[in-house]
Design a protein around this motif. Structure first.
Motif, mmCIF file in Angstrom:
data_model
loop_
_atom_site.group_PDB
_atom_site.id
_atom_site.type_symbol
_atom_site.label_atom_id
_atom_site.label_comp_id
_atom_site.label_asym_id
_atom_site.label_seq_id
_atom_site.Cartn_x
_atom_site.Cartn_y
_atom_site.Cartn_z
ATOM 1 N N GLU A 25 66.949 -31.286 6.052
ATOM 2 C CA GLU A 25 66.382 -31.038 7.371
ATOM 3 C C GLU A 25 66.233 -29.539 7.567
ATOM 4 O OE1 GLU A 25 67.454 -31.998 12.069
ATOM 5 O OE2 GLU A 25 68.437 -33.092 10.422
ATOM 6 N N GLY A 26 65.112 -29.136 8.167
ATOM 7 C CA GLY A 26 64.920 -27.722 8.412
ATOM 8 C C GLY A 26 63.476 -27.360 8.680
ATOM 9 N N ALA A 27 63.211 -26.067 8.700
ATOM 10 C CA ALA A 27 61.839 -25.582 8.892
ATOM 11 C C ALA A 27 61.012 -25.922 7.657
ATOM 12 C CB ALA A 27 61.856 -24.076 9.126
ATOM 13 N N ALA A 39 63.558 -26.417 4.057
ATOM 14 C CA ALA A 39 64.861 -25.781 3.829
ATOM 15 C C ALA A 39 65.011 -25.343 2.374
ATOM 16 C CB ALA A 39 65.987 -26.743 4.229
ATOM 17 N N ARG A 81 57.768 -28.009 14.364
ATOM 18 C CA ARG A 81 59.057 -28.661 14.623
ATOM 19 C C ARG A 81 59.905 -28.759 13.351
ATOM 20 N NH1 ARG A 81 55.366 -31.604 17.814
ATOM 21 N NH2 ARG A 81 54.891 -32.927 16.037
ATOM 22 N N THR A 82 61.181 -29.013 13.535
ATOM 23 C CA THR A 82 62.084 -29.239 12.407
ATOM 24 C C THR A 82 61.690 -30.535 11.706
ATOM 25 O OG1 THR A 82 63.929 -28.088 13.456
ATOM 26 C CG2 THR A 82 64.476 -29.705 11.751
ATOM 27 N N ARG A 84 62.684 -33.573 9.005
ATOM 28 C CA ARG A 84 63.783 -34.261 8.327
ATOM 29 C C ARG A 84 63.197 -35.173 7.258
ATOM 30 N NH1 ARG A 84 68.977 -36.137 8.352
ATOM 31 N NH2 ARG A 84 69.241 -38.257 7.562
ATOM 32 N N ALA A 102 58.806 -35.416 11.802
ATOM 33 C CA ALA A 102 59.013 -34.190 12.581
ATOM 34 C C ALA A 102 59.120 -34.527 14.061
ATOM 35 C CB ALA A 102 57.870 -33.212 12.333
#
Length: 227
Positions: A25-27, A39, A81-82, A84, A102
């Protein structure tokens, strides 16, 4: 006994670590319509195949940059948005094949529904119905109804075949260096300096030919390639 217990603990720790690597999970940074980096991990969206960055598609108004547009659509869907991703497996290029979202549902499904990608039937059948709906509505790559559509897999195969061949030289009458190519896009000519010029092969047995000028090519029924 202590050695056996230690070995068991190490094995369990390794298994947990491997499982953790399958969920990230991340940008996100979009690479193309089905590949992104989340990520720091390269991710290939599960079950879909998007046009390559350099690929063009046939539309009612002529060729258009469907590969570039597909990447832009994925960027739009993510919206900063982040992201996952839940992994399925690692592919041979060491990318995590995963389902990603997202905050607004499955990104792969959204890409196929919008015609920005197709169902990758060679590996999964999850997105066949969304693809049929997109084709029926003439969305994205289906805006021409699917006529003369080169799938991303076909495009990659053609590119590899062209790269494997030695550069093709113009006929002896040198000035006639414009390539009249017959492909899924119809009769298209390429001039020196265009992106696809070097990889375009001329096979005169298929009705392909060389032209000396663009006026000559257009008069014969060919149209200029988008790139």
């Amino acid at each position: 006994m202590l050695r056996i217990c230690s070995l068991f603990i190490l094995m369990m720790a390794s298994a947990v670590h491997a499982a953790d690597r399958l969920s990230i999970e991340g940008a996100a940074r979009v690479i193309d319509g089905d590949t992104l980096e989340v990520a720091g991990t390269r991710v290939r969206l599960f079950g879909i195949d998007a046009p390559e960055r350099s690929q063009t598609c046939v539309g009612p108004q002529g060729d258009w940059d469907c590969g570039r547009w597909s990447g832009e659509e994925l960027t739009r869907l993510i919206g900063g948005r982040t992201v996952r991703c839940d992994g399925v497996e690692w592919d041979r290029y060491e990318r995590l094949v995963a389902r990603c979202e997202a905050g607004q549902g499955d990104l792969g499904a959204a890409m196929v529904q919008g015609g920005a990608a197709i169902a990758y039937r060679a590996y999964a059948r999850d997105y066949i119905y969304p693809e049929r709906a997109a084709r029926y509505r003439r969305r994205g790559v289906w805006r021409n109804g699917g006529d003369n559509f080169t799938t991303p897999a076909e495009y990659r195969a053609e590119s590899r075949a062209a790269q494997a061949q030695p550069p093709q030289r113009a006929p002896a009458h040198g000035a006639c260096a414009i390539k009249g190519n017959v492909s899924a896009s119809g009769q298209v000519y390429h001039i020196p300096g265009q992106r696809d010029y070097e990889r375009t092969r001329i096979d005169e047995t298929r009705g392909e030919r060389w032209f000396c000028t663009e006026d000559e090519a257009r008069a014969a029924g060919w149209r200029r390639a988008a790139r």
